[in-house]
Design an enzyme around this catalytic site. Structure first.
Site, short mmCIF file in Angstrom:
data_model
loop_
_atom_site.label_atom_id
_atom_site.label_comp_id
_atom_site.label_asym_id
_atom_site.label_seq_id
_atom_site.Cartn_x
_atom_site.Cartn_y
_atom_site.Cartn_z
N GLY A 128 0.86 -1.18 0.00
CA GLY A 128 0.00 0.00 0.00
C GLY A 128 0.89 1.22 0.00
O GLY A 128 1.40 1.65 -1.03
N ARG A 263 -34.75 23.87 12.98
CA ARG A 263 -35.05 22.90 14.04
C ARG A 263 -35.26 23.61 15.38
O ARG A 263 -34.38 24.34 15.84
CB ARG A 263 -33.90 21.89 14.15
CG ARG A 263 -34.02 20.88 15.27
CD ARG A 263 -35.17 19.94 15.08
NE ARG A 263 -35.07 18.79 15.98
CZ ARG A 263 -36.05 17.93 16.20
NH1 ARG A 263 -37.21 18.07 15.56
NH2 ARG A 263 -35.87 16.92 17.02
N GLU A 359 -4.45 7.73 -2.01
CA GLU A 359 -3.41 8.63 -2.54
C GLU A 359 -2.47 9.13 -1.46
O GLU A 359 -1.93 10.24 -1.55
CB GLU A 359 -4.04 9.79 -3.33
CG GLU A 359 -4.78 9.32 -4.57
CD GLU A 359 -5.30 10.44 -5.42
OE1 GLU A 359 -4.61 11.48 -5.52
OE2 GLU A 359 -6.39 10.29 -5.98
#
Length: 380
Positions: A128, A263, A359
């Protein structure tokens, strides 16, 4: 985009208005893909829509600020559409920057018009962040190369038309023995090894290479220089990951502020409560700070030749970590509705986590920044 106007040209600002409107009109109404199979179908449709709208042209021009603007606007409306843009950028950038004239002619137009979907095949089960430990090989056989190995966690696996494959051409040389190959999906010996499923619906999977033969004309860049090309590509694209994170965070902030205004709890709206106001103020400040890092890094990459690893790493790591916090704060403000499947913030919550990994994980980005400070020659 007032916070980053100094880094943008008038053309960039016009593009921002255009892509923002397009994303709201075209992407926002589309339903979320609820499964891997649905995501594969939707990703193909999104690629064609982006290409038909001319929004992928920036991939050929290599205007990083334009790519960041595109990703931020698209991510605000559709995380899956942003993923489509991201992988096309990863596919187009090495071809645009290292391809022969024949390779650019063969592939770039179709990539940037959405007729060819790409995949960036670097990651393996045991490789990786440690790219040098990859096991996939490419060995010469006459005028050809023969690839053997496997890849995993590859976006668009089984769906892409063109794979950019990283393989060891000199295994004993580690990272200095890696090359890149352009492998069309119909190449004999390349097979889709199966889908992998993320929390957020996204085309992902395994690839297998078993005696996969490609001509030397499929090699992208010099032999054994693939690691450099791959790292330069990631450096180039990383600020745009930060831009996508800003898009997700901006959507979360929009949803949280709209909810707070309407709300009512304990006889007042949430927006009247000091704790909620403090949270929203903190979210907005963090978002602007991230944008400044992202567009500074993109400006540097556009304006100055060479690699800008530290600024790209700062932008990517700060913006993605910021987005995780902002989305989490939005869930806290919205409460139970924010964790119901189908709510925009619930979708953001599932989508944002991967940005801190792909990435280049946040931890690796911070090592890159530290290396730029600690390993450079001291100034006299």
């Amino acid at each position: 985009m007032k916070a980053v106007a100094a880094f943008l040209t008038s053309e960039h600002q016009q593009q921002w208005h255009r892509v923002t409107q397009w994303s709201r009109d075209v992407l926002r109404p589309r339903p979320e893909a609820g499964s891997d199979d649905a995501a594969r179908i939707e990703a193909t449709a999104l690629l064609r829509a982006l290409g038909d709208a001319g929004l992928l042209a920036t991939l050929a021009s290599q205007d990083l600020r334009a790519l960041c603007l595109l990703r931020e606007a698209v991510a605000h409306s559709s995380p899956l559409a942003d993923a489509v843009v991201a992988i096309q950028a990863l596919g187009a950038t090495p071809v645009a920057r290292a391809g022969t004239s024949e390779q650019r002619t063969r592939w770039l137009k179709d990539i940037t018009t959405g007729r060819v979907m790409t995949a960036f095949a670097m990651t393996e089960p045991d490789a990786g962040s440690d790219v040098a430990s990859m096991q996939t090989t490419a060995m010469r056989d006459g005028g050809d190369w023969v690839l053997n190995g496997r890849k995993h966690l590859i976006s668009n696996a089984g769906l892409a038309d063109l794979y950019l494959v990283f393989a060891k051409t000199n295994p004993e040389k580690g990272s200095r023995g890696i090359s890149v190959f352009l492998v069309p999906a119909n190449t004999s010996g390349l097979s889709f090894g199966g889908a992998q499923v993320m929390a957020a619906a996204h085309p992902l999977g395994h690839l297998r290479f078993a005696g996969c033969r490609v001509p030397d004309s499929a090699r992208l860049g010099p032999v054994d220089q693939g690691f450099k090309l791959g790292m330069a590509t990631l450096d180039r694209i990383r600020p745009s990951v930060g831009a996508a994170a800003c898009g997700l965070a901006a959507r979360a902030l929009d949803e949280a502020t709209a909810h707070a205004r309407q709300r009512r709890q304990f006889g007042q709206t949430l927006s009247d409560m000091p704790l909620i106001r403090e949270k929203i103020g903190r979210m907005a400040t963090a978002l602007d700070a991230a944008r400044l890092l992202v567009y500074r890094a993109a400006w540097e990459a556009d304006a100055q030749p060479g690699r800008h690893s530290a600024s790209a790493a700062m932008a990517k790591s700060f913006a993605t970590e910021m987005a995780q916090r902002v989305v989490d704060d939005a869930v806290q403000i919205i409460g139970g509705l924010g964790v119901l499947v189908g709510h925009p913030v619930e979708r953001l919550y599932r989508s944002v986590r991967a940005l801190r990994i792909y990435e280049g994980a946040t931890d690796i980005q911070r090592l890159i920044v530290a290396g730029a400070l600690l390993d450079e020659a001291p100034r006299s």
